[in-house]
Motif scaffolding. Sequence first.
Motif, PDB file in Angstrom:
ATOM      1  N   ALA A 162       0.780  -5.524   6.958  1.00 25.46           N
ATOM      2  CA  ALA A 162       2.200  -5.158   6.851  1.00 25.46           C
ATOM      3  C   ALA A 162       2.557  -4.856   5.398  1.00 25.46           C
ATOM      4  O   ALA A 162       3.322  -3.932   5.112  1.00 25.46           O
ATOM      5  CB  ALA A 162       3.081  -6.272   7.401  1.00 25.46           C
ATOM      6  N   GLY A 163       2.002  -5.633   4.471  1.00 27.32           N
ATOM      7  CA  GLY A 163       2.232  -5.399   3.053  1.00 27.32           C
ATOM      8  C   GLY A 163       1.752  -4.027   2.628  1.00 27.32           C
ATOM      9  O   GLY A 163       2.459  -3.259   1.971  1.00 27.32           O
ATOM     10  N   TRP A 164       0.536  -3.687   3.041  1.00 32.17           N
ATOM     11  CA  TRP A 164      -0.008  -2.364   2.710  1.00 32.17           C
ATOM     12  C   TRP A 164       0.806  -1.252   3.359  1.00 32.17           C
ATOM     13  O   TRP A 164       1.004  -0.185   2.783  1.00 32.17           O
ATOM     14  CB  TRP A 164      -1.480  -2.253   3.129  1.00 32.17           C
ATOM     15  N   ARG A 165       1.296  -1.521   4.576  1.00 33.02           N
ATOM     16  CA  ARG A 165       2.102  -0.492   5.246  1.00 33.02           C
ATOM     17  C   ARG A 165       3.379  -0.225   4.459  1.00 33.02           C
ATOM     18  O   ARG A 165       3.800   0.919   4.290  1.00 33.02           O
ATOM     19  CB  ARG A 165       2.436  -0.932   6.666  1.00 33.02           C
ATOM     20  N   ALA A 166       3.989  -1.296   3.958  1.00 33.42           N
ATOM     21  CA  ALA A 166       5.216  -1.137   3.167  1.00 33.42           C
ATOM     22  C   ALA A 166       4.920  -0.393   1.858  1.00 33.42           C
ATOM     23  O   ALA A 166       5.674   0.491   1.444  1.00 33.42           O
ATOM     24  CB  ALA A 166       5.824  -2.508   2.874  1.00 33.42           C
ATOM     25  N   VAL A 167       3.797  -0.725   1.227  1.00 31.74           N
ATOM     26  CA  VAL A 167       3.396  -0.041  -0.008  1.00 31.74           C
ATOM     27  C   VAL A 167       3.144   1.439   0.289  1.00 31.74           C
ATOM     28  O   VAL A 167       3.601   2.331  -0.442  1.00 31.74           O
ATOM     29  CB  VAL A 167       2.132  -0.712  -0.606  1.00 31.74           C
ATOM     30  N   TYR A 168       2.469   1.685   1.385  1.00 30.29           N
ATOM     31  CA  TYR A 168       2.167   3.058   1.794  1.00 30.29           C
ATOM     32  C   TYR A 168       3.453   3.860   2.025  1.00 30.29           C
ATOM     33  O   TYR A 168       3.558   5.023   1.614  1.00 30.29           O
ATOM     34  CB  TYR A 168       1.300   3.032   3.057  1.00 30.29           C
ATOM     35  N   THR A 169       4.440   3.243   2.655  1.00 25.10           N
ATOM     36  CA  THR A 169       5.722   3.920   2.889  1.00 25.10           C
ATOM     37  C   THR A 169       6.315   4.389   1.550  1.00 25.10           C
ATOM     38  O   THR A 169       6.827   5.497   1.447  1.00 25.10           O
ATOM     39  CB  THR A 169       6.708   2.966   3.601  1.00 25.10           C
ATOM     40  N   ASN A 170       6.181   3.536   0.539  1.00 24.82           N
ATOM     41  CA  ASN A 170       6.697   3.909  -0.781  1.00 24.82           C
ATOM     42  C   ASN A 170       5.861   4.978  -1.475  1.00 24.82           C
ATOM     43  O   ASN A 170       6.363   5.702  -2.315  1.00 24.82           O
ATOM     44  CB  ASN A 170       6.756   2.678  -1.690  1.00 24.82           C
ATOM     45  N   LEU A 171       4.582   5.040  -1.156  1.00 27.40           N
ATOM     46  CA  LEU A 171       3.707   5.992  -1.827  1.00 27.40           C
ATOM     47  C   LEU A 171       3.763   7.373  -1.181  1.00 27.40           C
ATOM     48  O   LEU A 171       3.302   8.359  -1.747  1.00 27.40           O
ATOM     49  CB  LEU A 171       2.254   5.500  -1.778  1.00 27.40           C
ATOM     50  N   LYS A 172       4.335   7.433   0.012  1.00 28.29           N
ATOM     51  CA  LYS A 172       4.243   8.640   0.824  1.00 28.29           C
ATOM     52  C   LYS A 172       4.808   9.890   0.151  1.00 28.29           C
ATOM     53  O   LYS A 172       4.192  10.955   0.211  1.00 28.29           O
ATOM     54  CB  LYS A 172       4.968   8.407   2.144  1.00 28.29           C
ATOM     55  N   SER A 173       5.957   9.757  -0.491  1.00 32.10           N
ATOM     56  CA  SER A 173       6.555  10.963  -1.085  1.00 32.10           C
ATOM     57  C   SER A 173       5.688  11.459  -2.236  1.00 32.10           C
ATOM     58  O   SER A 173       5.536  12.674  -2.430  1.00 32.10           O
ATOM     59  CB  SER A 173       7.988  10.698  -1.541  1.00 32.10           C
ATOM     60  N   SER A 174       5.081  10.531  -2.976  1.00 30.44           N
ATOM     61  CA  SER A 174       4.182  10.925  -4.053  1.00 30.44           C
ATOM     62  C   SER A 174       2.929  11.603  -3.488  1.00 30.44           C
ATOM     63  O   SER A 174       2.438  12.595  -4.039  1.00 30.44           O
ATOM     64  CB  SER A 174       3.824   9.695  -4.890  1.00 30.44           C
ATOM     65  N   LEU A 175       2.446  11.085  -2.381  1.00 29.70           N
ATOM     66  CA  LEU A 175       1.280  11.705  -1.731  1.00 29.70           C
ATOM     67  C   LEU A 175       1.629  13.115  -1.263  1.00 29.70           C
ATOM     68  O   LEU A 175       0.862  14.059  -1.461  1.00 29.70           O
ATOM     69  CB  LEU A 175       0.818  10.852  -0.544  1.00 29.70           C
ATOM     70  N   GLU A 176       2.805  13.236  -0.657  1.00 30.20           N
ATOM     71  CA  GLU A 176       3.231  14.556  -0.171  1.00 30.20           C
ATOM     72  C   GLU A 176       3.324  15.541  -1.322  1.00 30.20           C
ATOM     73  O   GLU A 176       2.838  16.661  -1.238  1.00 30.20           O
ATOM     74  CB  GLU A 176       4.591  14.441   0.535  1.00 30.20           C
ATOM     75  N   GLN A 177       3.916  15.088  -2.415  1.00 31.09           N
ATOM     76  CA  GLN A 177       4.101  15.959  -3.566  1.00 31.09           C
ATOM     77  C   GLN A 177       2.766  16.380  -4.184  1.00 31.09           C
ATOM     78  O   GLN A 177       2.561  17.552  -4.498  1.00 31.09           O
ATOM     79  CB  GLN A 177       4.949  15.224  -4.604  1.00 31.09           C
ATOM     80  N   ASN A 178       1.872  15.417  -4.319  1.00 32.12           N
ATOM     81  CA  ASN A 178       0.615  15.702  -5.011  1.00 32.12           C
ATOM     82  C   ASN A 178      -0.430  16.384  -4.144  1.00 32.12           C
ATOM     83  O   ASN A 178      -1.386  16.957  -4.660  1.00 32.12           O
ATOM     84  CB  ASN A 178       0.041  14.411  -5.594  1.00 32.12           C
TER      85      ASN A 178
END
Length: 367
Positions: free
Chosen positions: A347-363
């Motif tokens: 669950a912790g990683w999922r929450a971190v991933y949710t936050n990283l998603k826009s950066s992943l999309e952009q990059n």
Amino acid sequence: MDPFLSLFFSCFLLTSGYIVVQASPHHHHHHHHRRAEHEVYDDHAFSRRPTKLFVFGDSYADTGNIRKSLGNSWKEPYGSTFPGKPAGRFSDGRILTDYLAKFLGVKSPWAYTWMKLGGKKLRNGMNFAYGGSGVFNTLGDLLPNVTTQMDFFEKLMNESLYTKRDLQSSVVLLCLAGNDYAAYVLKDGSVQGLQKFIPKVINQLTLDLKRIKALGATKVAVTSLEPLGCLPRMTQMSAFQQCNVTQNLAVGYHNFLLQQAVEKLNNETRTSTFFILDLYNSFTSVLEQKGDSQGILKFETPLKPCCMGINSGYWCGSLDEKGAKMYTVCSDPKSAFFWDASHPTEAGWRAVYTNLKSSLEQNLKSY
Ligand SMILES: *[C@@H]1O[C@H](CO)[C@@H](O)[C@H](O)[C@H]1NC(C)=O
Ligand SMILES: *[C@@H]1O[C@H](CO)[C@@H](O)[C@H](O)[C@H]1NC(C)=O
Ligand SMILES: *[C@@H]1O[C@H](CO)[C@@H](O)[C@H](O)[C@H]1NC(C)=O
Ligand SMILES: *[C@@H]1O[C@H](CO)[C@@H](O)[C@H](O)[C@H]1NC(C)=O
């Protein structure tokens, strides 16, 4: 307190939490790992989808490479959420690698040590990350450093199991959570020496990044160091109430140099090959918000781990001589951000991933 001295302590604890020497003749586990590949992944956004994921690094990315004798990730209660029993992941379930694969729309890549099982497992890429490792050797020759991990990969390329073209159409993850500093300190490193050692780590990391680009990589995600001062080991003294700000400032020095190195590399090569996957800010944001950015996951006491040793001599997964559990596990791992002293829950990683998603999309939008 000198920030470098603080970094020294926090890193020591990061590794000591999970490297445990235990006599065990068994090395590999094959069957339950397959289940990682059956999820349906649908939230990627590419014009041209990356075909594979190649992973290098440590326990924040390892999905089963570390030897059973070296990692408590092969013991109960690790893997209880996914795949249902210990399988080498340092969590109750899925970790960063799995979420990045999900984002890319590929199945979580096979762990390198299991590749003897069959050629078709090459399809989604390969995970070369070993828990406890660093850019330099951290535990003698027992854990392959990033150079050696890249040697493993180059060897597969030399054997034509992967081509330069495969790498060109793939994403590479390099994920390091601080083991180089832990090892440095264990070898009697001085505080003054550590200040000089941080740039050495960044220099070696830069060489590793150049190497993977030379082999053909066009998109490389490299993680910033997470806030070490927020790891349960460090916050235990405050009853899991407060991160150690001094230590986090020291982590900032590593991350600052890393950011500079990545910008320089991109500038030199006139590409946008490299980008930072900002674990520091995504961890911090989840911990401060006590949940994910969408308010779906909630962590009431975000600094308190789910699985804890019953006193400081023990850690998650440890047994006494009679085989009695010397740890406690929370009733619902979904309610905890941290799984053990150093690693997030699924669950912790999922929450971190949710936050990283826009950066992943952009990059990764050029895909
Ligand atoms: C932060 O950690 C250092 C040890 O690395 C310790 O000496 C210091 O007291 C800690 N600060 C707080 C506020 O806990
Ligand atoms: C990586 O490990 C190998 C094998 O132990 C060693 O020869 C090499 O010097 C290490 N590389 C670095 C950069 O420390
Ligand atoms: C791969 O092949 C190249 C060219 O022959 C060689 O220089 C390199 O050492 C090989 N790498 C590995 C890891 O075997
Ligand atoms: C990028 O490289 C050019 C020279 O190739 C240099 O003049 C410029 O200052 C660099 N920019 C950054 C942000 O490093």
